[in-house]
Design a protein around this motif. Sequence first.
Motif, mmCIF file in Angstrom:
data_model
loop_
_atom_site.group_PDB
_atom_site.id
_atom_site.type_symbol
_atom_site.label_atom_id
_atom_site.label_comp_id
_atom_site.label_asym_id
_atom_site.label_seq_id
_atom_site.Cartn_x
_atom_site.Cartn_y
_atom_site.Cartn_z
ATOM 1 N N SER A 33 0.844 -1.192 0.000
ATOM 2 C CA SER A 33 0.000 0.000 0.000
ATOM 3 C C SER A 33 0.877 1.238 0.000
ATOM 4 N N THR A 59 -3.505 5.065 -2.784
ATOM 5 C CA THR A 59 -4.530 6.024 -2.361
ATOM 6 C C THR A 59 -3.872 7.391 -2.202
ATOM 7 N N GLU A 85 -9.355 3.874 -4.702
ATOM 8 C CA GLU A 85 -7.950 3.510 -4.805
ATOM 9 C C GLU A 85 -7.662 3.022 -6.210
#
Length: 120
Positions: A33, A59, A85
């Motif tokens: 991420s 994101t 996202e």
Amino acid sequence: MVVLMRFLAVTLLGFALLAAQGDKDKKPDRVVSIVAERFTFNPSRITLKQGELVEFVLTSDDTDHGFRIPSAGIDVAVPPQGRGEARVRFIAREKGRFAFECSRPCGAGHNLMRGSIEVK
Ligand SMILES: [Cu+2]
């Protein structure tokens, strides 16, 4: 509607990239991420093992950004905060260091918004 269109565009682009790599049904070896905000990516240094199938989940903590890995032909839009996202997959086929960068003009520090992937 604009939001929906943007989401669809991101989703379709994501599928196109997955399909291009022919591994969309495979579970990634690693999910990373990354949060984009003016004018950094966090994390900005990522270490991978050669051969891994990595899925990046991107994101934004503020505005529109982009995530581009020029050497891999990857360039996805990262939607603004709260708008979802972007997911994109990457296979670390070769050892070395691969730069990534923001690909959507996001303000005065846009050109500083960079990071690197080291494949060992
Ligand atoms: Cu930017």
